[in-house]
Design a protein around this motif. Structure first.
Motif, PDB file in Angstrom:
ATOM      1  N   ASP A   1      40.963  30.192  40.310  1.00 37.00           N
ATOM      2  CA  ASP A   1      40.183  29.824  41.482  1.00 37.00           C
ATOM      3  C   ASP A   1      39.520  31.063  42.075  1.00 37.00           C
ATOM      4  O   ASP A   1      40.009  32.173  41.891  1.00 37.00           O
ATOM      5  CB  ASP A   1      41.108  29.205  42.529  1.00 37.00           C
ATOM      6  N   VAL A   2      38.423  30.846  42.817  1.00 36.64           N
ATOM      7  CA  VAL A   2      37.661  32.007  43.289  1.00 36.64           C
ATOM      8  C   VAL A   2      38.448  32.966  44.166  1.00 36.64           C
ATOM      9  O   VAL A   2      38.269  34.174  44.074  1.00 36.64           O
ATOM     10  CB  VAL A   2      36.354  31.644  44.034  1.00 36.64           C
ATOM     11  N   THR A   3      39.325  32.441  45.038  1.00 36.35           N
ATOM     12  CA  THR A   3      40.050  33.376  45.904  1.00 36.35           C
ATOM     13  C   THR A   3      41.031  34.201  45.082  1.00 36.35           C
ATOM     14  O   THR A   3      41.261  35.373  45.363  1.00 36.35           O
ATOM     15  CB  THR A   3      40.802  32.647  47.038  1.00 36.35           C
ATOM     16  N   ILE A   4      41.590  33.595  44.031  1.00 36.84           N
ATOM     17  CA  ILE A   4      42.499  34.336  43.151  1.00 36.84           C
ATOM     18  C   ILE A   4      41.674  35.284  42.272  1.00 36.84           C
ATOM     19  O   ILE A   4      42.072  36.418  42.013  1.00 36.84           O
ATOM     20  CB  ILE A   4      43.310  33.364  42.261  1.00 36.84           C
ATOM     21  N   GLN A   5      40.501  34.816  41.843  1.00 36.99           N
ATOM     22  CA  GLN A   5      39.602  35.673  41.064  1.00 36.99           C
ATOM     23  C   GLN A   5      39.285  36.945  41.836  1.00 36.99           C
ATOM     24  O   GLN A   5      39.315  38.037  41.279  1.00 36.99           O
ATOM     25  CB  GLN A   5      38.310  34.915  40.747  1.00 36.99           C
ATOM     26  N   ALA A   6      39.014  36.803  43.127  1.00 35.12           N
ATOM     27  CA  ALA A   6      38.699  37.971  43.952  1.00 35.12           C
ATOM     28  C   ALA A   6      39.869  38.947  43.946  1.00 35.12           C
ATOM     29  O   ALA A   6      39.673  40.162  43.845  1.00 35.12           O
ATOM     30  CB  ALA A   6      38.359  37.535  45.370  1.00 35.12           C
TER      31      ALA A   6
END
Lengths: 363, 327
Positions: free
Chosen positions: B187-192
């Motif tokens: 997910d994007v927040t984890i990707q960040a």
């Protein structure tokens, strides 16, 4: 030919503008234990009290990360998943109580476009057979008429008539998704729920499918709910965007307003985490990192469900009082579920320093 | 400009099946220096992953032909024997794959899998390796690593698994880290979080990194140098600022125009690239992108177009295009 959807008379009551009204929808899955007798030991609250309204002819975008309940919500609206609470009204009629023939009739008016067309199209049926199957069920007619209709629909989504004789595996991902869309649209539905319609596709093909969805909406006055994790895609096609976290809606706003000023801490973090294909913007951006992972929806945190990861968490209220979606003064058309939304908007409440990644370019 | 650590020189990979011959990688050259992040962008089938699998010696021997040179610290990787390559892999060159669940052994606890790397490549004891694994997992942002060590891959979330995989890759302090779509499944927040971790690593320890991705956003925020691949060849290469400010190849240009951007006003329709990545012709006959290119002319059927700087582009920005976009 597919007929355009009736537009409501001009001087109707405002409610007529809403094609879909969902009130407090809940989908709780039981967790069962035990060898002989199934005991229900808890519930996974996949969707826990979501309310929204979708205006006729508009697009409602639903975003959130995996496990937030956005797909379950979409399936529950179509009764592909049985809701455990709440109501769904399509054009003033309740869908939640329908049974038998009435439900079948309602299903014609609501269709779904799935994420992975290879998984949702039967590999052993030709495209022709796939396309006329819904017509056979809902609008029986002589075979040649059905085939003509299928060919017409395929043309609309930019596929040649010759595709009718082929099988799903003979097409590329983008073409398969076109077939999936054509199949959903062939019954001339009013509401189309698209669950991650482009995320399985190559980047260069995604735009084709997005443009196709927009074109069909313009031509037939369709109403969409687009469910996706990619906020950039959702914002592009939606008029209103709802952000979900752990089974609940945390923020709802017009899609331009949402990017201009996100008000819920989760939306703020989500926005800042999305990479933008422009190095200058990337270097100037401040990033707000979230701690940890999504908590289990079987055992959501007390108070605000986001408080365990929230960069704006305050010592009071956050872990004890559950916030509800409410309108925020000075931000018309927006609903936020945060105790401190006003203070965050005014800058009075700031994120914790340790979670902010400074911009690279300092000037 | 620092001395490159890895130089890929004219690498080609050909897959031969009974009757079909597929050239997956066709004369690809790029290099990485210590402390540098080189991005390789392309869609499925562009050959971006096959390139690195070939240099890591991870492609099967049968039916695969690899030509060209890959110089690592002065040694040609392609001529190394299996056992020599096995020594380098994991110790000096490490790789992080896209899908952590299929890269991890499902029946072995995380801690054992991380310490295995240390035991294989360094002289250490089981106990010391375990202790170091705790430290590695902690540095990769896994909370409560003592407890996590005993858990199995299925008990960890996707982000955690990817961190565990990164911890394994970093165990022997590799000089070169190859990441193949490391955040695509996240997910994007984890990707960040994961991208931030990788960026820190490169700045702190001077690791050289190859970042393979289809996401132009990830490239824009992370990479120093970007190579755009299409159908087995590099079609455009430039420092990231130059590439995003002046995309010249019609494919790069088209790709950037076809993705919706979160930071720009809405309302403009997207400009998709017609066709699919499968609609290509062989480079040996013409420009592989020509069938999808709106600017293609008869000139594009000229074979063997070189990757070279254009008269009006800087020397570090080579492009392989007959009708490049305006600078």
């Amino acid at each position: 030919m597919v007929e355009p959807v009736e537009t409501p008379p001009v001087a109707s009551e405002p409610d007529r503008d809403d094609l879909l009204v969902v009130e407090n929808l809940q989908v709780h899955f039981p967790i069962k234990r035990g060898l002989v007798f199934d005991r229900t030991v808890g519930h996974v609250k996949a969707v826990d009290g979501v309310s929204l309204r979708v205006r006729r002819g508009s697009t409602y975008g639903l975003v959130g990360e995996s496990g937030c309940g956005k797909s379950t919500f979409g399936r529950a609206v179509l009764r592909l998943e049985e809701p455990t609470g709440g109501t769904v009204m399509l054009d003033g009629e309740s869908v939640t109580g329908l049974k038998g023939e009435a439900l079948r009739q309602a299903r014609r008016r609501m269709q779904m476009v799935f994420q992975d067309p290879l998984a949702s199209l039967d590999p052993r049926q030709s495209v022709q057979s796939l396309m006329i199957e819904p017509l056979r069920v809902h609008q029986p007619a002589p075979n040649d008429q059905l085939v003509a209709r299928a060919a017409e629909m395929l043309e609309l989504v930019g596929m040649p008539r010759a595709a009718l004789a082929k099988y799903p595996h003979e097409f590329s991902g983008g073409q398969r998704q076109r077939i999936g869309i054509a199949r959903a649209m062939i019954l001339n539905p009013e509401l189309v729920i698209a669950d991650e319609p482009v995320s399985a596709l190559d980047v260069s093909v995604q735009a084709q499918v997005i443009n196709l969805l927009e074109k069909l909406q313009r031509e037939f006055g369709l109403t969409y709910i687009v469910i996706a994790h990619d906020l950039a895609v959702v914002r592009h096609i939606s008029d209103v965007v709802g952000v979900m976290y752990l089974g609940q809606m945390v923020e709802e706003a017009g899609s331009d307003d949402l990017y201009a000023q996100p008000l819920h801490p989760y939306t703020i973090a989500l926005m800042s985490a999305i990479p933008i294909p422009d190095p200058e913007v990337e270097d100037r951006r401040e990033r707000i990192l979230l701690r940890g992972d999504l908590p289990s929806p079987a055992n959501p945190p007390s108070g605000c469900r986001f408080h365990t990861r929230c960069p704006y968490r305050q010592p009071t209220r956050c872990d004890t009082d559950e916030p509800h979606l409410r309108e925020i003064e000075g931000h018309p058309g927006r609903r936020v579920s945060c105790h401190w939304a006003e203070q965050i908007a005014s800058g009075e409440v700031q994120p914790m320093d340790s979670l902010v990644v400074e911009a690279v370019a300092a000037d | 400009m620092r001395e490159p650590l890895l130089e890929i020189d004219n690498l080609s990979v050909t897959f031969r099946r009974r009757r079909s011959v597929t050239r997956a990688v066709d004369g690809v050259s790029y290099s990485v220096a210590p402390g540098e992040i080189v991005g390789v962008v392309g869609e499925s089938g562009s050959g971006k992953s096959v390139t690195v699998l070939a240099l890591m010696g991870l492609l099967p021997d049968r039916g695969v032909e690899v030509t060209g040179q890959v110089r690592y610290n002065g040694r040609d990787l392609l001529s190394l024997g299996d056992s020599e390559m096995a020594k380098l892999r994991g110790r000096e060159i490490a790789m992080v794959f896209q899908d952590p669940i299929s890269s991890l052994n499902p029946v072995v606890p995380i801690g054992v899998q991380v310490s295995e790397v240390l035991l294989a490549h360094t002289k250490t004891t089981r106990k010391a390796a375990m202790a170091e694994s705790v430290d590695l997992l902690r540095r990769c942002g896994i909370p409560d690593p003592d407890r996590r060590l005993k858990e199995y891959p299925h008990q960890l979330s996707g982000g955690m698994r990817q961190r565990a995989l990164i911890a394994m890759a970093l165990a022997c302090k590799p000089k070169l880290l190859i990441c193949d779509e490391p955040t695509t499944a996240l997910d994007v927040t984890i990707q960040a979080q994961v991208l931030e971790l990788l960026k820190e690593l490169v700045t702190d320890s001077g690791t050289a990194m190859i970042m393979i991705t289809h996401d132009l956003g990830v490239v824009a925020g992370l990479c120093d140098q970007v190579n755009v691949m299409y159908s087995g060849r590099i079609v455009e290469a430039a420092p990231r600022g130059e590439l995003f400010a002046h995309p010249r190849h019609r494919y790069t240009h088209g790709l950037l125009a076809s993705i919706p951007r979160l930071d720009l006003p809405r309302g403009d329709p997207l400009h998709p690239i017609p066709g699919t990545p499968r609609d290509t012709v062989a480079w040996a006959k013409a420009c592989a992108f020509a069938p999808r290119c709106m600017h293609a002319t008869d000139d594009c059927v000229r074979p063997d177009l070189p990757l070279q700087p254009l008269p009006d582009s800087p020397p570090d920005h080579p492009v392989r295009c007959v009708h490049p976009a305006e600078a």
